[in-house]
Design an enzyme around this catalytic site. Structure first.
Site, mmCIF file in Angstrom:
data_model
loop_
_atom_site.group_PDB
_atom_site.id
_atom_site.type_symbol
_atom_site.label_atom_id
_atom_site.label_comp_id
_atom_site.label_asym_id
_atom_site.label_seq_id
_atom_site.Cartn_x
_atom_site.Cartn_y
_atom_site.Cartn_z
ATOM 1 C CE LYS A 110 -12.126 56.269 50.227
ATOM 2 N NZ LYS A 110 -11.243 55.089 50.313
ATOM 3 C CB SER A 169 13.346 55.409 38.280
ATOM 4 O OG SER A 169 13.491 56.816 38.379
#
Length: 312
Positions: free
Chosen positions: A195, A143
């Site tokens: 949010k 990765s």
């Protein structure tokens, strides 16, 4: 006459006493200074004020410079872009470096830190075109580590090394079922419709999930573009699994074009660079630096966002 004698004797005794007291004070100050200097030196050694924090050698002979990328890639850690690039910069700028090797042993981590390392390595290579840059994989380079590694002129690995994992993930937990069983009510008040994005204590919103999937796909494509740019025609373009997040052994990685060949730091230095002398340029942070970074990471964990996107 007796009075004069006694007076002179008393004067001599007082004078000697004063001299003795002054001498004792001077020696007391001297020993206190020595104690303070000793404690200061010990503290300096522990906190890194005394001595060189960098691991680069003052060797005057030709050498291969090695910098470690070890552990999870994250801001504030030993495998942060700041630490790794500090070592690489010193390695490239050393006039006796005949090649630079990044010794990689990492499962990946932050895509931001990985991207910063990749971009800066490309810049360093342009500044020092005569110094070859190799990546040598030890146990694993997956990765984010592989994201960084494709900046190398060539990548070498052991036949049993783990390479690849070209993918992106975002993981977490949902606790709504447990909260219902315990009779716990989540009270979340926000200003802004998103949010509370992927809040683990609220039911998952399909709309927010799709936004997360889109964001991950964007980061994944950035990863793919960097790998294609770094590896070019060496990649086996007919294998659809290369960018699926799978991992392979170093031996298979050679066949897929993820790795250029099998080798170690010693064999690359000896057989490719033709220089046996290997010098470690990995920065060694002081105790104070380690403590400061740990406190910074702890604060970021306490105050930071819930989103944890990783190349891992």
């Amino acid at each position: 006459m007796n009075e004069s004698f006694e007076r002179d004797a008393l004067k001599e005794i007082l004078t000697a006493s004063i001299k003795e007291q002054r001498s004792a004070r001077r020696w007391g100050i001297f020993f206190k200074f020595l104690t303070f200097a000793y404690l200061f030196m010990i503290a300096g050694l522990m906190l890194g004020w005394i001595g060189d924090e960098d691991a680069e050698s003052a060797s005057s002979g030709a050498h291969v410079a090695v910098v470690d990328l070890n552990g999870e890639i994250s801001a504030g850690g030993d495998a942060s872009s700041e630490m790794v690039l500090h070592g690489l910069k010193n390695a490239f700028e050393d006039r006796n470096s005949k090649a630079v090797i990044l010794r990689a042993n990492s499962p990946g981590g932050s895509p931001v830190q990985s991207g910063m390392m990749y971009d800066e390595i490309v810049r360093l290579k342009k500044q020092h075109p005569k110094i070859p840059f190799y990546v040598v994989v030890e146990d694993v380079c997956a990765s984010g580590c592989y994201y960084t590694a494709v900046a190398g002129d060539k990548i070498f690995a052991d036949k049993a090394s783990i390479v690849g994992s070209i993918g992106v993930l975002m993981d977490g937990f949902g606790f709504t079922g447990t909260m219902d069983k315990l009779g716990v009510e989540r009270r979340l008040i926000t200003a802004g419709a998103n949010k509370g994005f992927l809040d683990p204590f609220s039911p998952q919103s399909e709309e927010q999930k799709q936004k997360a999937v889109t964001m991950l796909a964007e980061v994944h494509q950035q990863f793919i573009n960097v790998v294609k740019q770094g590896r070019g025609k060496r990649l086996a373009s007919n294998n659809p699994d290369i960018f699926s997040g799978l991992v392979w052994s170093g031996e298979t990685g050679v066949k897929l074009g993820l790795v250029d060949g099998l080798g170690s730091v010693s064999s690359v230095a000896r057989d490719i660079v033709k220089v046996d002398n290997v010098v470690d340029f990995t920065p060694q942070p002081s105790y104070a630096d380690r403590l400061a970074r740990q406190l910074g990471v702890a604060a970021a964990t306490t105050l930071g966002a819930k989103l944890d996107i990783r190349l891992k």
